[in-house]
Design an enzyme around this catalytic site. Structure first.
Site, short mmCIF file in Angstrom:
data_model
loop_
_atom_site.label_atom_id
_atom_site.label_comp_id
_atom_site.label_asym_id
_atom_site.label_seq_id
_atom_site.Cartn_x
_atom_site.Cartn_y
_atom_site.Cartn_z
N ASP A 232 31.77 32.45 37.01
CA ASP A 232 31.30 32.39 35.62
C ASP A 232 32.25 31.57 34.74
O ASP A 232 32.81 32.08 33.77
CB ASP A 232 31.14 33.81 35.09
CG ASP A 232 30.48 33.83 33.71
OD1 ASP A 232 29.60 32.98 33.47
OD2 ASP A 232 30.88 34.67 32.88
N TYR B 277 27.38 45.47 32.11
CA TYR B 277 26.52 45.06 33.22
C TYR B 277 25.83 46.26 33.88
O TYR B 277 24.87 46.08 34.62
CB TYR B 277 27.33 44.29 34.27
CG TYR B 277 27.83 42.96 33.75
CD1 TYR B 277 26.94 42.00 33.25
CD2 TYR B 277 29.18 42.65 33.75
CE1 TYR B 277 27.40 40.79 32.77
CE2 TYR B 277 29.64 41.43 33.28
CZ TYR B 277 28.75 40.50 32.78
OH TYR B 277 29.20 39.30 32.30
N TYR C 257 32.90 46.72 34.16
CA TYR C 257 32.15 46.44 32.93
C TYR C 257 31.13 47.53 32.65
O TYR C 257 29.98 47.25 32.32
CB TYR C 257 31.48 45.07 33.04
CG TYR C 257 32.45 43.92 33.06
CD1 TYR C 257 32.90 43.35 31.88
CD2 TYR C 257 32.93 43.41 34.26
CE1 TYR C 257 33.80 42.29 31.88
CE2 TYR C 257 33.83 42.35 34.28
CZ TYR C 257 34.26 41.80 33.09
OH TYR C 257 35.16 40.75 33.11
N ASN D 64 38.10 44.98 38.29
CA ASN D 64 37.29 44.47 37.19
C ASN D 64 36.09 45.39 37.00
O ASN D 64 35.30 45.56 37.94
CB ASN D 64 36.78 43.06 37.49
CG ASN D 64 37.91 42.05 37.64
OD1 ASN D 64 39.05 42.32 37.27
ND2 ASN D 64 37.59 40.88 38.17
N GLU E 142 40.05 43.35 34.38
CA GLU E 142 38.99 42.83 33.50
C GLU E 142 38.16 43.98 32.98
O GLU E 142 37.78 44.88 33.73
CB GLU E 142 38.05 41.85 34.24
CG GLU E 142 38.65 40.52 34.61
CD GLU E 142 37.61 39.57 35.25
OE1 GLU E 142 36.40 39.76 35.00
OE2 GLU E 142 38.03 38.67 35.99
N ASN F 213 39.69 36.81 43.72
CA ASN F 213 39.01 37.52 42.63
C ASN F 213 37.59 37.88 43.05
O ASN F 213 36.80 37.01 43.40
CB ASN F 213 38.95 36.65 41.37
CG ASN F 213 38.18 37.32 40.24
OD1 ASN F 213 38.70 38.21 39.57
ND2 ASN F 213 36.92 36.93 40.05
N GLU F 214 37.30 39.18 43.02
CA GLU F 214 35.95 39.70 43.22
C GLU F 214 35.31 39.21 44.52
O GLU F 214 34.16 38.74 44.52
CB GLU F 214 35.05 39.40 42.02
CG GLU F 214 35.52 40.08 40.74
CD GLU F 214 34.54 39.96 39.60
OE1 GLU F 214 33.55 39.20 39.73
OE2 GLU F 214 34.75 40.60 38.55
N LYS G 8 32.97 36.86 25.67
CA LYS G 8 33.77 38.08 25.74
C LYS G 8 35.16 37.92 25.14
O LYS G 8 35.98 38.85 25.17
CB LYS G 8 33.90 38.55 27.20
CG LYS G 8 32.59 39.07 27.80
CD LYS G 8 32.81 39.65 29.18
CE LYS G 8 31.49 40.16 29.76
NZ LYS G 8 30.55 39.07 30.06
#
Length: 595
Positions: free
Chosen positions: A170, A472, A468, A466, A504, A414-415, A568
């Site tokens: 993203d 999400y 949200y 991370n 995050e 990451n992720e 964000k």
């Protein structure tokens, strides 16, 4: 890899400025050997900068494939009998470099430097020409990962040869020469590399060093100078250690730097080469539920952020870097993560100087589909070729950043899809190579999976997650955030028994949107959203940090969930505060049990 510096022996010539630029619309430049002569049909282009936002043409902004950069330069007469190195700070994501029509270097990876010895390719006393073809295509062998999607359409809905770049991350796939291109000199017998590690014994600082010297030398003298220029230690040899009595430590918020001056001498006793390496005396370790810097518990307060600004895109901007650091200090932050790629050397040197703590991340982003049925770690996606590039990127990142005291931990991805069985041997190898390359720092991987399905957390030293909740998932339901976050944190700690950083958490917010009661996208919602997360963080003694996503709004590819980028940010893309900035400042600058 040593950063180019000017001193009494070495010289640096910065080639930043306006270059000639051409988009390779039909992918013909290499076949037609555009590098063999001066580029034709060019436009001016700034270096360093992304090329995407500088013109007014969508076809240039969205171009997939090669673009070409070129400029001329002269070699000063004083550079005779010297090695001449041409160094590119970064080229996103693939590059071939020619000097006077001869290939000098190839490189894969958009966020780390490469260089070439061009001593035998340049013409002294005449104009020289450097040509660089930069390609922004991403596939599964790259970091970040991506796919090129082609369209074969018998019904004629798409033009012939139409293609798109599919990315699984993203942020906008900015392209070009993002960091300075420099010429620098060394003697023929030169200092190739220096590795520094530090320790603390009581009030003394221990500086251990290892030098790599190319060519013959009779003596190596190493001096350690304090920030005021006073010599505090001296020794000889390509490796050894120096002890500093009553050492001034590099600490968060106080970036005290010594200078390790390495000098080589020839058989006649004349100095041949010298290099001044900044040194911060500090230690880092993970023990139990805590992260220690200089034997003091440290709590990470800060952000994930991007190299991203108006017009320049991902290009180095020293003014933006200074503005960002001033805002970080204003808000009470002490750290940031280089999400999702290594940032510029100039920024890392600034973090050393300003005492900001950094989690340094390799560009392994986009290795997850968030799906139990659509796997990523398989032969036609993340495979042995991906792993080979991943390991090279890790080694290059550590080689570049190993001496920065600001860097306290390596992030290896990451992720990623850490729930997949094939991810285990993959990341086992990545962790093995990272620890071998630098045993002095802890390792983390930034997670997004549930702890119950993760297979990788046992390999690393710190769990970064991370999450949200309320954005999400359960969108807009502020009352559920604390409950969900408690379960998540306890799940990770109960499984692995390791300290946790929330790397995050955040909500898209349009500056100037206000509503009470708060609703999604309003500034009030962002403030309340963060507060609900903080209620959970403050309960758990194994939580050692909070990095809000994100520091500032940033560009992304176009999408239905993105209103001209990811919003964000706690600051706008122009670095102006939203309401949540003042709430975070109040929290991070207050007296608090965790810090």
């Amino acid at each position: 890899m040593l950063y180019p510096i000017d001193n009494g022996i070495r010289e640096v010539k910065d080639l930043s400025g306006i270059w000639n630029f051409r988009v390779d619309e039909r992918d013909e430049g290499k076949k037609q050997q555009w590098y063999s002569q001066k580029l034709e049909q060019t436009m001016p282009m700034a270096v360093p900068a992304s090329y995407n936002d500088i013109t007014t043409e969508a076809s240039i902004r969205d171009h997939i494939g090669d673009v070409w950069y070129e400029r001329s330069f002269y070699i000063p007469a004083s550079w005779s009998d010297r090695r001449i190195i041409l160094r590119v700070g970064s080229a996103t994501h693939h590059a071939v470099m020619w000097v006077n029509g001869q290939e000098a270097a190839r490189h894969k990876g958009g966020f780390l430097p490469f260089e070439a010895d061009i001593t035998d390719q340049i013409v002294r006393g005449a104009e020289n020409r450097v040509t660089i073809a930069v390609n922004n295509e991403l596939d599964w062998t790259c970091l970040p990962s991506g796919e090129i999607k082609t369209y074969e359409d018998a019904e004629g809905r798409y033009p012939e040869g139409y293609k798109t770049q599919e990315t699984f991350f993203d942020f906008y796939n900015y392209s070009g020469l993002h960091r300075p291109v420099k010429l620098y000199t060394t003697p023929k017998n030169y200092i190739r590399d220096i590795t520094v590690t530090t320790a603390i014994q009581g009030t003394s600082g221990i500086v251990q060093y290892q030098c790599e010297i190319s060519g013959k030398h009779s003596k190596v003298v190493v001096r350690l100078m304090d920030a005021e220029g006073n010599q505090v230690g001296e020794t000889e040899g390509i490796h050894g250690q120096l002890t500093v009595e009553q050492a001034k430590l590099w600490e968060p918020g106080r970036g005290y730097l010594y200078s390790l001056a390495v000098e080589t001498f020839n058989e006649q006793g004349q100095i041949e080469d010298c290099y001044q390496q900044p040194v911060g005396i500090r230690t880092v370790r993970v023990e139990g539920k805590q992260f220690f810097i200089n034997n003091k518990p440290f709590y990470f307060k800060g952000f994930g952020k991007h190299e991203d600004s108006d017009a320049r895109g991902r290009g180095l901007d020293e003014a933006i870097n200074l503005k960002d650091f001033n805002l970080l200090k204003w808000i009470g932050a002490n750290s940031f993560r280089t999400a999702h790629y290594p940032y510029s050397e100039e920024l890392m040197r600034l973090a050393d100087r300003e005492g900001l703590v950094v989690i340094d991340e390799v560009p392994a982003v986009g290795m997850c589909f968030w799906s139990e049925t659509n796997t990523v770690f398989r032969e036609d996606r993340v495979n042995e070729k991906t792993l080979s590039h991943h390991l090279q990127a890790i080694q290059d990142m550590i080689a570049r950043d190993k001496n920065h005291p600001c860097v306290v931990m390596w992030s290896i991805a990451n992720e990623a899809a850490t729930n997949e069985e094939a991810a285990v041997p993959y990341f086992t190898k990545v962790v093995e190579v990272t620890r071998k390359q630098d045993p002095s720092r802890p390792i983390t991987i930034v997670q997004t999976m549930w702890p119950s399905v993760d297979r990788i957390g046992g390999l690393v030293d710190v769990i970064c997650i991370n999450k949200y909740f309320g954005w999400y998932s359960d969108h807009g339901k502020l009352s559920l955030i604390e409950r969900h976050m408690d379960r998540e944190l306890l799940g990770w700690y109960e499984r692995y028994g390791k300290p946790v950083i929330i790397s995050e958490y955040g909500a898209d917010t349009i500056a100037g949107f206000h509503q009470i009661p708060p609703v999604a996208f309003s500034e009030e919602f962002q403030s309340e959203y963060l507060n609900e997360f903080h209620k959970s963080f403050d309960k758990h003694d194994f939580v050692i940090g909070e990095h809000v996503w994100a520091f500032a709004d940033f560009a992304t590819k176009q999408g239905l969930t993105r209103v001209i980028g990811n919003r964000k940010g706690i600051f706008t893309r122009q670095r102006q505060p939203k309401a949540a900035a003042f709430k975070l400042q109040q929290r991070w600058k207050s007296e608090h049990p965790k810090w």
